[in-house]
Design a protein around this motif. Structure first.
Motif, short mmCIF file in Angstrom:
data_model
loop_
_atom_site.label_atom_id
_atom_site.label_comp_id
_atom_site.label_asym_id
_atom_site.label_seq_id
_atom_site.Cartn_x
_atom_site.Cartn_y
_atom_site.Cartn_z
N GLU A 118 -3.02 -2.08 9.54
CA GLU A 118 -2.37 -1.22 8.24
C GLU A 118 -0.90 -2.17 7.91
OE1 GLU A 118 -2.29 1.46 5.35
OE2 GLU A 118 -3.67 -0.02 6.69
N ARG A 162 -1.16 -4.78 5.66
CA ARG A 162 -1.88 -4.62 4.31
C ARG A 162 -0.95 -4.17 3.16
NH1 ARG A 162 -4.99 -0.74 1.92
NH2 ARG A 162 -3.62 1.17 2.91
N ARG A 163 -0.29 -2.71 3.75
CA ARG A 163 0.31 -2.32 2.80
C ARG A 163 1.20 -3.02 2.34
NH1 ARG A 163 2.32 2.92 3.26
NH2 ARG A 163 4.14 2.09 3.86
N GLY A 169 -2.67 3.16 0.98
CA GLY A 169 -1.44 3.27 2.68
C GLY A 169 0.10 4.77 3.09
N GLY A 196 -1.44 4.54 9.96
CA GLY A 196 -1.82 2.89 9.27
C GLY A 196 -1.63 2.29 10.97
N THR A 242 -8.90 -0.65 4.86
CA THR A 242 -8.53 -0.09 5.81
C THR A 242 -10.08 -0.04 7.41
OG1 THR A 242 -9.50 2.00 5.44
CG2 THR A 242 -7.58 1.48 5.00
#
Length: 422
Positions: free
Chosen positions: A2, A5-6, A153, A242, A331
């Motif tokens: 996560e 990803r953020r 996020g 996350g 996610t």
């Protein structure tokens, strides 16, 4: 995962398959080349290496078994009964029981709207908090809209992401709205047009988030819930949340459900509550949202026919896109084991045919590839064409990255007006 990803989103400008009979693998030879030296591997790169193209060929050798695009499906009602039943089974939707009692914590007016802060208690977890907005001087029953907040996020916040109440706005929410919504609290703006709008915190967000004090100390990464509104504390919590997503997803699978299944159950309860209000016309209900809100729109609008008009923003592509290119930008909340064998991702939303459906896309959306977004569009077009309802489906494309800006909002509002007011 996560955190990556953020970081990806921030840098970019935004916050099981079964083997088909007869599928053959490449034949072996005495001098099998290595992946690094063989052009066929390099030509089929994916986010899971050489396994991506193989898995995609397995999955997409034929149309998904329950796709309405199959010529064998000619009766819409029979197909819907079968496909909806299987989709619900795959989602593992938990049963939440009777509609809970709603508590009103505050009621006031702001910017021409009557705003209520409410909550209700589900059979598990802390109470769900929500905001209800409608025109200040409205009379009679109005159409209702479930407005879904995004993921971004940021699990510390929920309904505050797309609303304003007249009370002091958290600075992080001000910047959030500027970034994703061109400075607009879009739930407020659509309410002003003559709707009762409900925005509830989604599962694992805001009031429904996993509180640090509720997990074992050795799982808290040294964090606590003190000074929670501090931006530094919020950032630390969001990073922890996350990293905790895979834990939650695995636990949901172990419990026989899925993240989209829990989303749907909780959002359906919110719809029950909205529809039961004396100021809402339960025959005129809609929903919509950006990103994670778009995902919730796919599930809610696809599976509950009370949603007479849906607007999915920034969450439309194909399972192939996730498989080969973009699962790392999403996610654990997206995935439903086994369902891709039976329906492609847009076909979940297509379960609502012929009810009005609008999909809004950003051409440079970092979360998807444009060719697969257009494939998803073509799939939905085919479904609506098959029942003679082409006028009830529309997809639009806007320049720029992942967002729901003012031009997109205006198209969404006009679509709701067209189908829920006339």
């Amino acid at each position: 995962m996560e955190n990556e990803r953020r970081d990806f989103i921030k840098k970019a400008g935004l916050a099981g398959a079964s083997l088909a009979a007869g599928f053959s693998l490449p034949s072996a030879s005495n001098a099998e080349p290595t992946p690094a030296s063989d052009s066929r591997y390099r030509a089929e790169q994916s986010i899971i290496g050489p396994y991506g193209p193989w898995l995609d060929r397995v999955m997409s050798r034929e149309l998904p078994s329950l796709s309405f695009r199959n010529d064998s499906f000619t009766d819409l009602s029979e197909w819907k009964t079968l496909a909806l039943s299987r989709t619900r089974e795959r989602l593992g939707i938990p049963v939440l029981g009777e509609r809970p009692r709603v508590t009103v914590h505050d009621s006031h007016t702001y910017d021409g709207l009557r705003i209520e802060e409410v909550s209700w208690q589900l059979p598990y977890g802390r109470p769900t908090k929500a905001l209800v907005l409608k025109p200040e001087n409205a009379e009679g029953r109005l159409p209702g809209i479930l407005a879904f907040h995004d993921h971004g996020g940021n699990k510390y916040f929920g309904w505050r992401k797309i609303t304003k109440t007249g009370k002091e706005q958290h600075p992080l929410m001000k910047s959030h709205q500027e970034h994703y919504y061109e400075g607009m609290a879009w739930a407020n703006e659509v309410a002003k047009r003559g709707y009762v709008v409900m925005v509830s915190d989604a599962f694992t967000f805001a009031s429904r988030r996993v509180m640090l004090e509720d997990v074992p100390e050795n799982q808290r990464s040294g964090l606590n819930d003190s000074d929670p509104e501090n931006p530094t504390s919020i950032e630390a919590y969001n990073q922890w949340a996350g990293a905790h997503e895979h834990v939650m997803a695995k636990s949901l699978f172990c419990g026989g459900t899925t993240w989209p299944g829990v989303f749907f159950a909780e959002d359906q309860m919110a719809l029950d509550i909205l529809a039961s209000r004396p100021d809402v016309d339960e025959s005129r209900l809609g929903c919509g949202g950006l990103s994670g809100g778009g995902l919730r729109t796919v599930m809610m609008a696809g599976l509950d026919a009370r949603i007479r008009c849906a607007v999915c923003v920034g969450f439309m592509s194909t399972w192939t896109d996730f498989l080969l290119h973009k699962s790392f930008t999403h996610t654990w909340m997206t995935y439903v084991p086994r369902l891709p064998e039976e329906l492609d991702f847009p076909e979940i939303l297509g379960l609502r045919v012929p009810l009005p459906t609008l999909v809004l896309n950003d051409e440079q959306d970092q979360l998807y590839t444009l060719p697969e977004m257009k494939k998803a569009d073509a799939i939905l077009q085919r479904i609506y064409e098959k029942v003679g309802a082409s006028d009830r489906y529309k997809a639009s494309y806007y320049p720029g990255p992942h967002k729901f800006d003012q031009p997109m909002q205006q198209e969404a509002f006009a679509w709701w007006d067209k189908w829920l007011k006339n």
